[in-house]
Design a protein around this motif. Structure first.
Motif, PDB file in Angstrom:
ATOM      1  N   ALA A 160       0.621  -1.112  -0.098  1.00 52.09           N
ATOM      2  CA  ALA A 160       0.012  -0.097   0.104  1.00 52.09           C
ATOM      3  C   ALA A 160       1.098   1.124  -0.085  1.00 52.09           C
ATOM      4  CB  ALA A 160      -1.124   0.024   1.135  1.00 52.09           C
ATOM      5  N   VAL A 161       1.851   0.429   0.729  1.00 51.03           N
ATOM      6  CA  VAL A 161       2.907   2.359   0.158  1.00 51.03           C
ATOM      7  C   VAL A 161       3.358   2.800  -0.880  1.00 51.03           C
ATOM      8  CG1 VAL A 161       4.617   2.900   1.592  1.00 51.03           C
ATOM      9  CG2 VAL A 161       3.322   1.987   3.176  1.00 51.03           C
ATOM     10  N   GLU A 162       4.524   1.132  -1.672  1.00 49.89           N
ATOM     11  CA  GLU A 162       5.173   1.969  -2.738  1.00 49.89           C
ATOM     12  C   GLU A 162       3.713   2.177  -3.469  1.00 49.89           C
ATOM     13  OE1 GLU A 162       5.967  -2.280  -3.672  1.00 49.89           O
ATOM     14  OE2 GLU A 162       7.532  -2.500  -1.905  1.00 49.89           O
ATOM     15  N   CYS A 163       1.971   2.097  -2.989  1.00 55.06           N
ATOM     16  CA  CYS A 163       1.477   2.131  -4.182  1.00 55.06           C
ATOM     17  C   CYS A 163       0.722   4.007  -3.857  1.00 55.06           C
ATOM     18  CB  CYS A 163      -0.249   1.529  -4.402  1.00 55.06           C
ATOM     19  SG  CYS A 163      -0.133  -0.236  -5.012  1.00 55.06           S
ATOM     20  N   GLY A 164       1.526   4.510  -2.691  1.00 54.81           N
ATOM     21  CA  GLY A 164       0.715   5.974  -2.378  1.00 54.81           C
ATOM     22  C   GLY A 164      -0.391   5.766  -1.951  1.00 54.81           C
ATOM     23  N   VAL A 165      -0.916   5.340  -1.210  1.00 60.01           N
ATOM     24  CA  VAL A 165      -2.126   4.682   0.203  1.00 60.01           C
ATOM     25  C   VAL A 165      -1.447   6.334   0.995  1.00 60.01           C
ATOM     26  CG1 VAL A 165      -3.351   4.362   1.882  1.00 60.01           C
ATOM     27  CG2 VAL A 165      -2.708   3.141  -0.333  1.00 60.01           C
ATOM     28  N   LYS A 166      -2.018   7.404   1.438  1.00 64.60           N
ATOM     29  CA  LYS A 166      -2.078   7.579   3.226  1.00 64.60           C
ATOM     30  C   LYS A 166      -2.372   7.329   3.701  1.00 64.60           C
ATOM     31  CE  LYS A 166      -2.743  12.222   4.346  1.00 64.60           C
ATOM     32  NZ  LYS A 166      -2.692  13.812   3.289  1.00 64.60           N
ATOM     33  N   TYR A 167      -3.614   6.326   4.165  1.00 66.39           N
ATOM     34  CA  TYR A 167      -3.831   6.139   5.575  1.00 66.39           C
ATOM     35  C   TYR A 167      -3.748   4.762   4.782  1.00 66.39           C
ATOM     36  CZ  TYR A 167      -4.317  11.360   6.491  1.00 66.39           C
ATOM     37  OH  TYR A 167      -3.722  12.408   7.288  1.00 66.39           O
ATOM     38  N   ARG A 198     -10.630  13.455  -5.064  1.00 69.46           N
ATOM     39  CA  ARG A 198      -9.610  13.691  -3.913  1.00 69.46           C
ATOM     40  C   ARG A 198      -9.441  13.332  -3.288  1.00 69.46           C
ATOM     41  NH1 ARG A 198      -8.751  16.495  -8.236  1.00 69.46           N
ATOM     42  NH2 ARG A 198      -8.644  18.829  -8.455  1.00 69.46           N
ATOM     43  N   LYS A 199     -10.336  12.065  -2.574  1.00 73.61           N
ATOM     44  CA  LYS A 199     -10.525  10.933  -1.522  1.00 73.61           C
ATOM     45  C   LYS A 199     -11.000  10.005  -2.476  1.00 73.61           C
ATOM     46  CE  LYS A 199     -10.239  14.073   2.497  1.00 73.61           C
ATOM     47  NZ  LYS A 199     -10.747  14.244   3.743  1.00 73.61           N
ATOM     48  N   ALA A 200     -10.153   9.009  -1.830  1.00 75.10           N
ATOM     49  CA  ALA A 200     -10.754   7.351  -2.743  1.00 75.10           C
ATOM     50  C   ALA A 200     -10.411   6.466  -1.516  1.00 75.10           C
ATOM     51  CB  ALA A 200     -10.195   7.299  -3.562  1.00 75.10           C
ATOM     52  N   ALA A 201     -11.467   5.777  -0.721  1.00 76.69           N
ATOM     53  CA  ALA A 201     -11.258   4.355  -0.041  1.00 76.69           C
ATOM     54  C   ALA A 201     -11.926   3.122  -0.609  1.00 76.69           C
ATOM     55  CB  ALA A 201     -12.396   4.964   1.242  1.00 76.69           C
ATOM     56  N   VAL A 202     -10.708   1.913  -0.544  1.00 75.00           N
ATOM     57  CA  VAL A 202     -10.873   0.497  -0.610  1.00 75.00           C
ATOM     58  C   VAL A 202     -11.443   0.265   0.818  1.00 75.00           C
ATOM     59  CG1 VAL A 202     -10.061  -1.135  -1.934  1.00 75.00           C
ATOM     60  CG2 VAL A 202      -9.874   1.194  -2.790  1.00 75.00           C
ATOM     61  N   TYR A 217      -4.712  -5.672  -5.656  1.00 79.90           N
ATOM     62  CA  TYR A 217      -5.671  -5.573  -6.917  1.00 79.90           C
ATOM     63  C   TYR A 217      -6.367  -4.175  -6.648  1.00 79.90           C
ATOM     64  CZ  TYR A 217      -7.969  -7.163 -10.893  1.00 79.90           C
ATOM     65  OH  TYR A 217      -9.151  -7.486 -11.818  1.00 79.90           O
ATOM     66  N   GLY A 218      -7.128  -3.780  -5.717  1.00 74.62           N
ATOM     67  CA  GLY A 218      -8.356  -2.829  -5.343  1.00 74.62           C
ATOM     68  C   GLY A 218      -7.676  -1.436  -5.554  1.00 74.62           C
ATOM     69  N   ILE A 219      -6.360  -1.598  -5.385  1.00 75.49           N
ATOM     70  CA  ILE A 219      -6.109  -0.182  -4.952  1.00 75.49           C
ATOM     71  C   ILE A 219      -5.554   0.142  -6.601  1.00 75.49           C
ATOM     72  CG2 ILE A 219      -3.896   0.987  -4.093  1.00 75.49           C
ATOM     73  CD1 ILE A 219      -3.891  -0.178  -1.744  1.00 75.49           C
ATOM     74  N   ALA A 220      -5.095  -0.534  -7.124  1.00 76.20           N
ATOM     75  CA  ALA A 220      -4.257  -0.355  -8.460  1.00 76.20           C
ATOM     76  C   ALA A 220      -5.184  -0.100  -9.513  1.00 76.20           C
ATOM     77  CB  ALA A 220      -3.424  -1.502  -8.835  1.00 76.20           C
ATOM     78  N   ALA A 221      -6.648  -0.933  -8.800  1.00 75.91           N
ATOM     79  CA  ALA A 221      -7.459  -0.640 -10.344  1.00 75.91           C
ATOM     80  C   ALA A 221      -8.249   0.574 -10.050  1.00 75.91           C
ATOM     81  CB  ALA A 221      -8.691  -1.997 -10.086  1.00 75.91           C
ATOM     82  N   VAL A 222      -8.513   0.715  -8.801  1.00 76.09           N
ATOM     83  CA  VAL A 222      -9.188   2.271  -8.446  1.00 76.09           C
ATOM     84  C   VAL A 222      -8.263   3.615  -8.926  1.00 76.09           C
ATOM     85  CG1 VAL A 222      -9.663   4.059  -6.492  1.00 76.09           C
ATOM     86  CG2 VAL A 222     -10.115   1.335  -6.321  1.00 76.09           C
ATOM     87  N   GLN A 223      -6.805   3.226  -8.713  1.00 82.53           N
ATOM     88  CA  GLN A 223      -6.417   3.991  -8.919  1.00 82.53           C
ATOM     89  C   GLN A 223      -6.042   4.574 -10.842  1.00 82.53           C
ATOM     90  OE1 GLN A 223      -2.273   3.414  -7.591  1.00 82.53           O
ATOM     91  NE2 GLN A 223      -3.123   4.898  -6.175  1.00 82.53           N
TER      92      GLN A 223
END
Length: 296
Positions: A126-133, A225-229, A268-274
């Motif tokens: 998640a860190v590698e993908c740039g997730v903030k929280y 501006r804000k997205a959650a998975v 997979y989910g983070i990548a799909a949303v991004q």
């Protein structure tokens, strides 16, 4: 020489825990010094891309190494210049060369607590993908021992994982792992984060297909501006938990794919949303009237 280059290629940036002094000097000691000296084989004259605590990325050169005191001094390059590639410790694609297409969006991962080794992998990716929280959630399918381990987890451990992942990936996002919460608290927390904002979106990765909405439909027509998975642990997310999250603004989505492990599903989910956010932004830039992304 080949071994040294292999080690160096792993790091895109060095994360500093302190700001430089008034003379532009950064003092490195303790574990940070050991990492630079023993892992990266740092020597005087080497150049290092450093991410400062305030988020600024700067170029530095190693001006002094004190083996006795186990410390090093880095000099911030005032002109932002660089040395030859052979002197650069941050080899390969450096952090300054990475164009982060998702930097305008704050990403949240609501991860139902899985086994400790899987949670660490999920956090790293998640860190590698740039997730903030990253918000750990206690769920019906979370094992009690895993919940106890997460609640008793040392902050130092996660900080090290985050640091290593940011240094390797070059991420400019300062990722934070929050304290574990219940599903009700997770839903309330997301509502608080979205208060007064309309350009937000939150999805639940749901293994069932009934009563789900296509991801594109959830994201279309907004300047996100804000997205959650929200991702389940081993066993997934219960129907009751899905209902609670829905009341907090989450929308269930289903991907027509194979059954994924929880650690795979999170990535997979983070990548799909991004990817979908980026795709919609690019399309609306070409045709602003379609989705309202004109100012991207």
């Amino acid at each position: 020489m080949k071994k040294r280059q292999f080690l160096q290629s792993k790091m895109r940036q060095f994360i500093s825990s302190v700001q430089p002094d008034k003379d532009g000097l950064l003092y490195v000691s303790g574990k940070e010094f050991r990492y630079l000296r023993q892992v990266l084989r740092l020597k005087c004259g080497d150049m290092l891309s450093v991410r400062l605590p305030d988020g600024e990325l700067c170029s530095t050169t190693v001006c002094r190494i004190d083996e006795g005191k186990k410390s090093a001094v880095l000099q911030v390059c005032a002109d932002g210049g660089s040395l030859e590639e052979s002197h650069n410790v941050t080899r390969g694609v450096k952090a300054c060369e990475i164009e982060n297409a998702f930097s305008y969006v704050d990403y949240y991962l609501f991860q139902y607590i899985a086994k400790p080794v899987k949670m660490e992998q999920i956090i790293r990716q998640a860190v590698e993908c740039g997730v903030k929280y990253i918000v750990p959630v206690t769920g019906a399918f979370s094992q009690k021992a895993c919940i106890a381990a997460m609640q008793g987890a040392k902050t130092e451990r996660f900080e090290r994982i985050i640091r290593e992942a940011r240094q390797q990936s070059g991420s400019p996002v300062e990722t934070t792992v929050l304290a574990p919460v219940t599903t009700e608290q997770a839903a309330a927390f997301w509502e608080e984060q979205c208060a007064g904002e309309k350009d937000t979106a939150a999805v639940i990765l749901w293994e069932r297909s009934e009563n789900t909405v296509p991801l594109k439909t959830v994201l279309a027509g907004k300047k996100i501006r804000k997205a959650a998975v929200a991702v389940g642990c081993e066993g997934g997310i219960s129907a009751g938990e899905v209902q609670v999250l829905q009341k907090g603004g989450f929308v269930p989505v289903h991907f027509a794919t194979n059954i994924l492990r929880c650690e795979t599903a999170a990535l997979y989910g983070i990548a799909a949303v991004q990817s979908m956010i980026l795709e919609l932004a690019e399309k609306s830039t070409a045709s602003p009237q379609k989705a309202g992304y004109a100012d991207f």
